[in-house]
Design a protein around this motif. Structure first.
Motif, mmCIF file in Angstrom:
data_model
loop_
_atom_site.group_PDB
_atom_site.id
_atom_site.type_symbol
_atom_site.label_atom_id
_atom_site.label_comp_id
_atom_site.label_asym_id
_atom_site.label_seq_id
_atom_site.Cartn_x
_atom_site.Cartn_y
_atom_site.Cartn_z
ATOM 1 N N VAL A 61 0.831 -1.202 0.000
ATOM 2 C CA VAL A 61 0.000 0.000 0.000
ATOM 3 C C VAL A 61 0.869 1.258 0.000
ATOM 4 N N GLY A 62 1.764 1.348 0.976
ATOM 5 C CA GLY A 62 2.539 2.580 1.137
ATOM 6 C C GLY A 62 3.461 2.885 -0.017
ATOM 7 N N THR A 63 4.327 1.936 -0.393
ATOM 8 C CA THR A 63 5.327 2.249 -1.411
ATOM 9 C C THR A 63 4.725 2.443 -2.795
ATOM 10 N N PHE A 64 3.688 1.676 -3.138
ATOM 11 C CA PHE A 64 3.136 1.831 -4.483
ATOM 12 C C PHE A 64 2.271 3.078 -4.604
ATOM 13 N N LEU A 65 1.669 3.511 -3.516
ATOM 14 C CA LEU A 65 1.003 4.812 -3.554
ATOM 15 C C LEU A 65 2.041 5.916 -3.740
ATOM 16 N N LEU A 66 3.180 5.793 -3.031
ATOM 17 C CA LEU A 66 4.251 6.774 -3.195
ATOM 18 C C LEU A 66 4.821 6.736 -4.610
ATOM 19 N N LEU A 67 5.008 5.524 -5.154
ATOM 20 C CA LEU A 67 5.542 5.401 -6.506
ATOM 21 C C LEU A 67 4.604 6.039 -7.527
ATOM 22 N N ASN A 68 3.328 5.739 -7.419
ATOM 23 C CA ASN A 68 2.356 6.328 -8.341
ATOM 24 C C ASN A 68 2.298 7.842 -8.187
ATOM 25 N N PHE A 69 2.420 8.328 -6.939
ATOM 26 C CA PHE A 69 2.420 9.771 -6.684
ATOM 27 C C PHE A 69 3.611 10.422 -7.367
ATOM 28 N N MET A 70 4.793 9.810 -7.233
ATOM 29 C CA MET A 70 5.991 10.398 -7.840
ATOM 30 C C MET A 70 5.931 10.348 -9.358
#
Length: 309
Positions: A247-256
């Motif tokens: 959840v956390g890292t892929f939301l961050l990846l998509n955000f970036m």
């Protein structure tokens, strides 16, 4: 002008400029500034959790459990925040992205780790991601890659190659699987940047997991004996992988990916081997040989070159 034309003709300044998010307001400046560092730390921790998890259960079973739980959790979040769900052709693109970035990447990575390849070595192989992204982004997305970035990619890639060379005494099949996982991540990243820019981050990430879970279920039932030998370790590893990594890292990846060029986001993966090696030493006592350490130094130098404006 179509979205494809915009991507191909945008000047370098426009490529890295923030684009409006589909939902909500723009993030504060400090959030955008600290997101890369947080992402690298959390992404690196996934390899440590995977080592623990695959010691307690078959790798494809762990992968399926990750996707199923994370998909359901993010679906609930998407419903609560009323995220828009993609339909038609955008939905198909989201599914393809999810299969590449989730099923191919983690199915291969976890199987390699389950075969005995240390998590730090898998992270080193994944360090080639920026090079593949740069090659594909230039042709597919139309992003402009500077000479300095290419030099950084060359230095960083050489460092990763040096570090991986010190791990060739492990299973060759496991190393090949790690490169298959790398290919899934790289192709999926560029594909997402090219075709799913207008998709909501929460619902899109939920669909990535929901599309990948059935594939992993079929594979674990067909290829493994899906039995958990240590429920404590399995549960703890799964909880970390789902809540922090899935959840956390892929939301961050998509955000970036919505805020920056795909090639610049990809350079962050040059940092994950060093962080993973440090975490592996602190958490599970794994150490690296001198060639691997030298490779990590070169990888860090490469990311500095590639990331500088």
């Amino acid at each position: 002008m179509t979205e494809r034309d915009d991507l191909r003709t945008a000047p370098p300044e426009a490529e890295a400029s923030p684009s409006p998010a589909p939902t909500g307001t723009g993030a504060p400046a400090w959030v955008s500034a600290t997101t890369p560092a947080v992402f690298v730390l959390l992404w690196s921790s996934a390899f440590i959790a995977a080592v623990i998890g695959t010691d307690a259960a078959p790798p494809l079973l762990l992968t399926f459990s990750r996707f199923a739980v994370a998909g359901l959790l993010l679906t609930l979040v998407a419903l609560v925040v009323k995220s828009p769900w993609p339909k038609g052709k955008p939905l198909l693109h989201v599914v393809v992205t999810g299969l590449l970035m989730q099923a191919v990447q983690f199915g291969a990575f976890y199987t390699a780790i389950g075969a005995g390849l240390p998590g730090g070595v898998v992270a080193l192989i994944q360090g080639f991601n920026p090079v593949l992204i740069a090659l594909m982004a230039g042709f597919v997305v139309g992003e402009r890659i500077t000479r300095q970035q290419w030099l950084g990619f060359a230095v960083g890639g050489s460092g990763v190659a040096l570090a991986v060379a010190g791990a060739l005494d492990f299973s060759t099949g496991a190393i090949v699987l790690s490169f298959v996982g790398l290919l899934g991540l790289s192709v999926g990243t560029v594909y997402q940047k090219r075709f799913t820019q207008g998709v909501d981050v929460v619902s899109g990430t939920a669909l990535h997991f929901l599309a990948s879970a059935p594939v992993m279920l079929v594979l674990t039932l067909a290829l493994e004996d899906p039995e958990v030998t240590d429920w404590g370790a399995f549960g703890g590893s799964l909880a970390w992988i789902v809540l922090i990594n899935s959840v956390g890292t892929f939301l961050l990846l998509n955000f970036m990916l919505k805020k920056q060029a795909a090639s610049r986001v990809g350079t962050l993966f040059f940092l994950t081997p060093a962080v993973t090696a440090l975490l592996a030493w602190l958490v599970i006592g794994q150490t690296l040989n001198p060639p691997a350490i030298a490779g990590l130094v070169l990888g860090g130098a490469g990311v500095l070159l590639a990331a500088r404006k």
